[in-house]
Write an enzyme that holds these catalytic residues in place. Sequence first.
Site, PDB file in Angstrom:
ATOM      1  N   GLN A 110      42.619  33.023  28.555  1.00  0.00           N
ATOM      2  CA  GLN A 110      41.754  34.509  27.947  1.00  0.00           C
ATOM      3  C   GLN A 110      40.645  33.801  26.783  1.00  0.00           C
ATOM      4  O   GLN A 110      39.880  34.965  27.004  1.00  0.00           O
ATOM      5  CB  GLN A 110      42.884  34.978  26.273  1.00  0.00           C
ATOM      6  CG  GLN A 110      44.170  35.447  27.430  1.00  0.00           C
ATOM      7  CD  GLN A 110      44.949  36.123  26.096  1.00  0.00           C
ATOM      8  OE1 GLN A 110      45.050  35.655  25.005  1.00  0.00           O
ATOM      9  NE2 GLN A 110      46.135  36.668  26.734  1.00  0.00           N
ATOM     10  N   GLU A 139       5.342  35.547  22.359  1.00  0.00           N
ATOM     11  CA  GLU A 139       5.015  36.769  22.572  1.00  0.00           C
ATOM     12  C   GLU A 139       5.711  37.790  20.869  1.00  0.00           C
ATOM     13  O   GLU A 139       6.219  38.762  21.444  1.00  0.00           O
ATOM     14  CB  GLU A 139       6.317  37.649  23.420  1.00  0.00           C
ATOM     15  CG  GLU A 139       4.895  37.668  24.784  1.00  0.00           C
ATOM     16  CD  GLU A 139       4.058  37.892  25.360  1.00  0.00           C
ATOM     17  OE1 GLU A 139       3.311  38.296  24.756  1.00  0.00           O
ATOM     18  OE2 GLU A 139       2.905  37.324  25.851  1.00  0.00           O
ATOM     19  N   GLY A 146       0.005  31.446  13.826  1.00  0.00           N
ATOM     20  CA  GLY A 146       0.986  32.216  15.482  1.00  0.00           C
ATOM     21  C   GLY A 146       0.791  33.632  15.249  1.00  0.00           C
ATOM     22  O   GLY A 146       0.732  34.558  15.613  1.00  0.00           O
ATOM     23  N   ARG A 168       5.465  41.693  26.308  1.00  0.00           N
ATOM     24  CA  ARG A 168       6.455  41.483  25.954  1.00  0.00           C
ATOM     25  C   ARG A 168       7.598  42.419  26.793  1.00  0.00           C
ATOM     26  O   ARG A 168       8.551  42.586  26.959  1.00  0.00           O
ATOM     27  CB  ARG A 168       6.339  42.730  24.815  1.00  0.00           C
ATOM     28  CG  ARG A 168       5.627  41.247  23.974  1.00  0.00           C
ATOM     29  CD  ARG A 168       5.644  42.141  22.421  1.00  0.00           C
ATOM     30  NE  ARG A 168       5.140  41.445  21.605  1.00  0.00           N
ATOM     31  CZ  ARG A 168       4.554  41.264  20.189  1.00  0.00           C
ATOM     32  NH1 ARG A 168       4.519  42.742  19.710  1.00  0.00           N
ATOM     33  NH2 ARG A 168       3.751  40.293  19.282  1.00  0.00           N
ATOM     34  N   GLY A 189      -6.121  33.494  25.146  1.00  0.00           N
ATOM     35  CA  GLY A 189      -6.109  32.387  23.326  1.00  0.00           C
ATOM     36  C   GLY A 189      -6.100  33.568  22.524  1.00  0.00           C
ATOM     37  O   GLY A 189      -7.130  34.180  22.436  1.00  0.00           O
TER      38      GLY A 189
END
Length: 393
Positions: free
Chosen positions: A289, A373, A143, A252, A136
């Site tokens: 292509q 993250e 954030g 990460r 947490g």
Amino acid sequence: MPAMKFRGVDFLAFDNLISDDERLVRDTTRQFIEENLIPIIEECNRAGRFPQELVKPMAELGYFGASLKGHGCAGMSNVEYGLVMQELERGDSGIRSFVSVQSALVMYPIYAFGSEEQKRSWLPALQKGEKLGCFGLTEPDFGSNPGGMRTRARKVGAEYVINGEKMWITSGSIADVAIIWAKLENEQESIRGFIVETDRPGFEADDVHGKWSLRASVTSGLSLQDVHVPECNLLPKSNGLKSPLMCLNQARYGIAWGGIGAAMACYDSALQYSLVRKQFRDQPIASHQLVQEKLAWMITEITKGQLLVLQVGRLKDADKVEHQHISMAKRNNVWVALECARMARDILGANGIADDYPIMRHMMNLESVKTYEGTHDIHTLIIGSSVTGIDAF
Ligand code: TGC
Ligand code: FAD
């Protein structure tokens, strides 16, 4: 047209760069995912169900705290651990998320900042999957800027009393233990980590519903109202925002490998599909292509991403990695994965939106992976700060 079996992706003899042991770990995980996750993942995604039945087998394969030493952990190298994360996320980002959180965000902080007693009492049970954890840090109003957190811990006698709200917490409602980051109510207001058993009075976890992403992963809000923990639950070596950021480096790093796994799944599905789907003059769409241009972009970027994260892993194994290296790998590889998912979806046409194929699920998952993250843009600023010496947050 049924979805086809994953065949692996290796354009530039990547396998020559990894050892036999590393290949074995990767291939074992690939087989585990193929046999145990692929058959159930679309049902889990539809139902919004975390496949908790996979916790025990994953523990037995040594995936929890895989790169930690002692306490029953597998002691894998960082490259081996990375290859595990790649294969898990080839299956689904939610299952990789679960393992990331248990390993990098719950076991690692206890391992790095905990007392011997804390390590003894928690790490073996977390490794075996007998106890599940969550981390947490994020709050409803903080954030990207976790240093602004409002959660507070007050020392009262031989206890700490914790109050605060945490948001978007992976595995929150299935966790037995939460690593909670809080500011001490003293003059320095330093950020410290606490081991909080989730059955303590005042602790509540409520799941986030209505997610279009990471549907096979549990995401919760946590509320802590006068939660009392004994002082021995403080992680004694945690000290400031740097401590949770060190945990994020571990997670990460795993995500950077995971992104390659999700990209491989999308690329391989699109390649196989393009060779059998026919449009115009009874020719496979792979002969056009513009379709080849997309496949060429994907395989080039996947190959560059593999080399990038392998070098970061080698540096990590040599204890020479810096957090901005990990930011580069997380930012690049998740972006590549999301672009691959979008291009692969395009190549499948209408079939691309159906869950007969894994692509749309990966695309939706990767929208979260791009944000959590550290968002893509926050990692841009971390790299920018590293090369200029100027913070632009
Ligand atoms: P700033 O002043 O730059 O840094 C504070 C101290 O920390 C040091 N530092 C780091 N140390 C280790 N590793 C890192 N990555 C570090 N980054 C910075 C820094 O040198 C400083 O040390 P010192 O000794 O001077 O005190 O802090 P800031 O407040 O300006 O913020 C910097 C910023 C924006 C880079 C950082 O806060 C950040 O990374 N924000 C993103 C937040 C984030 O990533 N949250 C993730 C939450 S967990 C999650 O998403 C789990 S998802 C899991 C899943 O399901 O897989
Ligand atoms: P914000 O910080 O509000 O950012 C919104 C936008 O503004 C982004 O585009 C961002 O890049 C941009 N922005 C912000 N600041 C700047 C700036 N200075 N310069 C330029 N642009 C900026 N957290 C945990 O602690 N534990 C978990 O287990 C966990 N699991 C998660 C699981 C899921 C599924 C999700 C979606 C999130 C999870 N998180 C978790 C939270 C995650 O880490 C945060 O969502 C992330 O750090 C971004 O914060 P935010 O969502 O508040 O976005």
